[in-house]
Design an enzyme around this catalytic site. Structure first.
Site, PDB file in Angstrom:
ATOM      1  N   ASN A  67      42.534  44.438  41.497  1.00 53.61           N
ATOM      2  CA  ASN A  67      41.486  45.230  42.137  1.00 53.61           C
ATOM      3  C   ASN A  67      42.027  45.953  43.376  1.00 53.61           C
ATOM      4  O   ASN A  67      41.530  47.022  43.746  1.00 53.61           O
ATOM      5  CB  ASN A  67      40.324  44.315  42.535  1.00 53.61           C
ATOM      6  CG  ASN A  67      39.642  43.683  41.329  1.00 53.61           C
ATOM      7  OD1 ASN A  67      39.852  44.106  40.191  1.00 53.61           O
ATOM      8  ND2 ASN A  67      38.829  42.673  41.558  1.00 53.61           N
ATOM      9  N   GLU A  98      49.773  40.377  43.397  1.00 49.74           N
ATOM     10  CA  GLU A  98      48.777  41.311  43.940  1.00 49.74           C
ATOM     11  C   GLU A  98      48.698  41.123  45.444  1.00 49.74           C
ATOM     12  O   GLU A  98      48.869  40.011  45.951  1.00 49.74           O
ATOM     13  CB  GLU A  98      47.402  41.038  43.299  1.00 49.74           C
ATOM     14  CG  GLU A  98      46.301  41.901  43.913  1.00 49.74           C
ATOM     15  CD  GLU A  98      44.994  41.926  43.138  1.00 49.74           C
ATOM     16  OE1 GLU A  98      44.843  41.137  42.192  1.00 49.74           O
ATOM     17  OE2 GLU A  98      44.122  42.741  43.504  1.00 49.74           O
ATOM     18  N   TYR A 136      40.351  35.281  31.568  1.00 50.61           N
ATOM     19  CA  TYR A 136      40.425  34.079  32.412  1.00 50.61           C
ATOM     20  C   TYR A 136      39.494  33.019  31.836  1.00 50.61           C
ATOM     21  O   TYR A 136      38.433  33.351  31.302  1.00 50.61           O
ATOM     22  CB  TYR A 136      39.990  34.397  33.841  1.00 50.61           C
ATOM     23  CG  TYR A 136      40.940  35.302  34.592  1.00 50.61           C
ATOM     24  CD1 TYR A 136      42.122  34.807  35.115  1.00 50.61           C
ATOM     25  CD2 TYR A 136      40.644  36.649  34.795  1.00 50.61           C
ATOM     26  CE1 TYR A 136      42.997  35.629  35.831  1.00 50.61           C
ATOM     27  CE2 TYR A 136      41.512  37.474  35.509  1.00 50.61           C
ATOM     28  CZ  TYR A 136      42.686  36.955  36.022  1.00 50.61           C
ATOM     29  OH  TYR A 136      43.546  37.765  36.724  1.00 50.61           O
ATOM     30  N   GLN A 183      47.971  34.587  38.957  1.00 54.79           N
ATOM     31  CA  GLN A 183      49.025  35.360  39.577  1.00 54.79           C
ATOM     32  C   GLN A 183      50.242  34.478  39.781  1.00 54.79           C
ATOM     33  O   GLN A 183      50.251  33.379  39.228  1.00 54.79           O
ATOM     34  CB  GLN A 183      48.501  35.936  40.884  1.00 54.79           C
ATOM     35  CG  GLN A 183      47.283  36.852  40.677  1.00 54.79           C
ATOM     36  CD  GLN A 183      46.834  37.587  41.924  1.00 54.79           C
ATOM     37  OE1 GLN A 183      47.419  37.516  42.975  1.00 54.79           O
ATOM     38  NE2 GLN A 183      45.700  38.319  41.792  1.00 54.79           N
ATOM     39  N   ASN A 227      43.439  49.808  36.971  1.00 56.66           N
ATOM     40  CA  ASN A 227      43.108  48.402  36.750  1.00 56.66           C
ATOM     41  C   ASN A 227      41.611  48.227  36.524  1.00 56.66           C
ATOM     42  O   ASN A 227      40.799  48.722  37.324  1.00 56.66           O
ATOM     43  CB  ASN A 227      43.510  47.577  37.987  1.00 56.66           C
ATOM     44  CG  ASN A 227      43.129  46.104  37.858  1.00 56.66           C
ATOM     45  OD1 ASN A 227      43.733  45.384  37.067  1.00 56.66           O
ATOM     46  ND2 ASN A 227      42.119  45.669  38.590  1.00 56.66           N
ATOM     47  N   GLU A 228      41.248  47.565  35.459  1.00 58.28           N
ATOM     48  CA  GLU A 228      39.861  47.116  35.194  1.00 58.28           C
ATOM     49  C   GLU A 228      38.809  48.165  35.566  1.00 58.28           C
ATOM     50  O   GLU A 228      37.808  47.838  36.215  1.00 58.28           O
ATOM     51  CB  GLU A 228      39.580  45.801  35.938  1.00 58.28           C
ATOM     52  CG  GLU A 228      40.364  44.637  35.381  1.00 58.28           C
ATOM     53  CD  GLU A 228      39.932  43.263  35.902  1.00 58.28           C
ATOM     54  OE1 GLU A 228      39.105  43.196  36.819  1.00 58.28           O
ATOM     55  OE2 GLU A 228      40.435  42.259  35.365  1.00 58.28           O
ATOM     56  N   GLU A 255      46.612  40.198  32.543  1.00 59.25           N
ATOM     57  CA  GLU A 255      46.053  39.158  33.414  1.00 59.25           C
ATOM     58  C   GLU A 255      45.468  38.092  32.502  1.00 59.25           C
ATOM     59  O   GLU A 255      44.526  38.379  31.738  1.00 59.25           O
ATOM     60  CB  GLU A 255      44.956  39.712  34.334  1.00 59.25           C
ATOM     61  CG  GLU A 255      45.478  40.600  35.433  1.00 59.25           C
ATOM     62  CD  GLU A 255      44.399  40.992  36.440  1.00 59.25           C
ATOM     63  OE1 GLU A 255      43.471  40.190  36.684  1.00 59.25           O
ATOM     64  OE2 GLU A 255      44.491  42.121  36.953  1.00 59.25           O
TER      65      GLU A 255
HETATM   66  O1  AHR Z   1      43.665  38.218  39.537  1.00 62.37           O
HETATM   67  C1  AHR Z   1      42.509  38.346  40.331  1.00 62.37           C
HETATM   68  C2  AHR Z   1      41.674  39.561  39.995  1.00 62.37           C
HETATM   69  O2  AHR Z   1      41.121  39.385  38.713  1.00 62.37           O
HETATM   70  C3  AHR Z   1      42.384  40.888  39.886  1.00 62.37           C
HETATM   71  O3  AHR Z   1      42.507  41.527  41.107  1.00 62.37           O
HETATM   72  C4  AHR Z   1      41.497  41.676  38.980  1.00 62.37           C
HETATM   73  O4  AHR Z   1      42.194  42.653  38.244  1.00 62.37           O
HETATM   74  C5  AHR Z   1      40.839  40.627  38.106  1.00 62.37           C
HETATM   75  O5  AHR Z   1      39.471  40.796  38.029  1.00 62.37           O
END
Ligand code: AHR
Length: 506
Positions: A72, A27, A244, A349, A172-173, A292
């Site tokens: 993001n 990213e 996450y 990432q 994305n999201e 992710e």
């Molecule tokens: O990977 C960091 C961020 O986490 C990304 O930009 C977003 O998609 C997620 O919230």
């Protein structure tokens, strides 16, 4: 000693290991691109400005597909800013991470980097502030061969051959209020459907990923997917899921069981997608793109809202220790176990930003602890995933209830005959004996490694880049079709059975 029993037999097949399960993510965030993969002034830079030291580590890590350019970031991105003569590219505000984006790297440079690193690209389009027109423009720029304004623009920018990008994320999201252009599920579902329809008219070969939930604790988790897929079920191939994990208030037991949460989230989204499919009378089965996932110490990040706009800053450069690496390993086990329905997964990432690889601007690059589980799984988990069903005692966790002390999966490659057993011991105090019935396999030699067992807060640093690496697991024996291995507390273990009939240099 507690014993964990498993049976490894090729008859109990879950599904093929899609190589795209070993994906990653680049990213435009923090130092992932600039001074991560790209640093023209670096002593190792190639003629395109990419760091050769990082390229070597990426090849060793072994990601197969890399998602780009966000995240993001993509929700306010104008892809046109990143093509053409670099000195004429505009500087823009990146609203997501409050950065001044120079646009030195754009889609053509990313494709050059993909070729150098041997990965497949996975491109995200901006459905935050933009729509079907800009998405189809980008697709035409990338994949149409020649003879249109956009394809000829690509050719005049040096890319004579089409980029042939096959996997595309529809935004994305967009379920998240933090997202630029955040939408309701109905708004997004309609936009995803119309964008998907138009993109398929440009290139019918593409595979499309609809945005699912940003994490399993979102208030709209699963209902978001149900609504979105009502709009676009027949038009997409995947629905995404992001996950996450971090330890909360020092609760290591729950942290080590993060895979249980990912397991449940995958099951919930598969059920939701299948429900929509059933309602629509469709025989099609969607797959998940867990595009992710990782360990991320969000508690150490105050967010970006108060930050000044600057050209470059380090963001969320978590230093992973041994426990983090074991959790990463357990998340890989979960993803493999769902090989029948998870077709793509991207660790987020790749470099510097919650990443397996860290760099110093102008200086060294090195492997974090969490580099190793990913690299080993990508290298050894091949062929078919087998259902091994560990039978072992459980322990109580504050977040997920009773959780098995050991989690494991296995793969069998019918072409080579190789078997890989991947196992984590979640116990913080005791070794566990893994007792595996492997009678189904011909005579083999065993090669086993472990990571963990001691010094759980140890990290790899520029000064000590090899402090934590997998070491030989010697406490393994095989007799009469049974394999017994002692798994140290808090450890990630890879046990390979390699047929004796084969001369392997691996
Ligand atoms: O990977 C960091 C961020 O986490 C990304 O930009 C977003 O998609 C997620 O919230």
């Amino acid at each position: 000693m507690t014993t964990a029993h498993i049976t490894v037999d090729p008859a109990y097949r879950i599904g093929e290991v899609d190589r795209r399960l070993f994906g990653s993510f680049v990213e435009h965030m923090g130092r992932c691109v600039y001074t991560g993969i790209y640093e023209p002034d670096h002593p190792t830079a190639d003629q395109h400005g990419f760091r050769r030291d990082v390229l070597e580590l990426v090849r060793e890590l072994g990601p197969t597909i890399v998602r780009y350019p966000g995240g993001n970031f993509v929700s306010g991105y104008r892809w046109e800013d990143g093509v053409g003569p670099p000195q004429q590219r505009p500087r823009r505000l990146d609203l997501a991470w409050r950065t001044l984006e120079s646009n030195e790297v754009g889609v053509d440079e990313f494709m050059t980097w993909c070729r150098s690193s041997g990965v497949e690209p996975m491109m995200a389009v901006n459905l935050g502030t933009r729509g079907a027109q800009e998405a189809t423009d980008l697709l035409e720029y990338c994949n149409h061969s020649e003879g249109t304004a956009l394809s000829d623009l690509r050719r005049s920018n040096g890319a004579k051959e089409p980029h042939d990008i096959l996997v595309w994320c529809l935004g994305n999201e967009l379920d998240g209020p933090w997202q630029v252009g955040h939408k309701t599920a109905d708004e997004y579902g309609r936009l995803a459907a119309e964008t998907a329809r138009a993109m398929r008219m440009v290139d019918p070969r593409i595979e499309l990923v609809a945005c699912g939930s940003s994490h399993s604790a979102m208030p709209t988790f699963a209902s978001w997917e149900a609504t979105v897929l009502e709009h676009c079920y027949d038009l997409v191939d995947y629905v995404s899921l992001h996950s996450y994990y971090e330890p909360h208030a020092g609760d290591v037991g729950s942290f080590l069981a993060s895979g249980v949460d990912l397991d449940r989230a995958i099951d919930a989204i598969v059920a939701t997608a299948d429900h929509v499919g059933a309602r629509l009378g469709s025989s099609k089965r969607l797959r998940l793109s867990v595009d992710e996932w990782n360990v991320w110490y969000q508690q150490n990040f105050d967010g970006q809202d108060e930050l000044e706009y600057v050209e470059r800053r380090a963001l969320i450069e978590d230093n992973y220790d041994v426990t983090d690496a074991v959790v990463v390993g357990s998340l890989l086990i979960t993803l493999l176990r769902h090989a029948d329905r998870v077709g793509i997964a991207c660790q987020a990432q790749l470099v510097n930003v919650i990443a397996p690889i860290l760099t110093r601007a102008g200086g060294a690059s090195w492997r974090q602890t969490a580099f190793h589980p990913f690299a080993q799984a990508a290298r050894f988990a091949r062929g078919e995933v087998l259902r091994v069903e560990p039978r072992v005692t459980t322990y109580d966790t504050a977040r997920y209830g009773d959780v098995p002390l050991v989690d494991a999966t296995a793969t069998f490659d019918p072409d080579s005959g190789d078997v890989a057993i991947l196992a984590v011991n979640r116990s913080t105090s005791e070794s566990v004996l893994l007792d595996a019935d492997v009678r189904a396999f011909e005579a083999h030699r065993v090669a086993a490694t472990t990571l963990g067992g001691a010094e759980l807060d140890r990290t790899n640093t520029a000064a000590e880049p090899e402090a934590v690496t997998p070491r030989a697991l010697t406490a393994v024996d095989t007799t009469d079709g049974r394999l017994r291995a002692t798994l140290p507390p808090v450890s990630w273990n890879v046990i390979r059975l390699v047929p004796l009939t084969k001369e392997h240099s691996r």
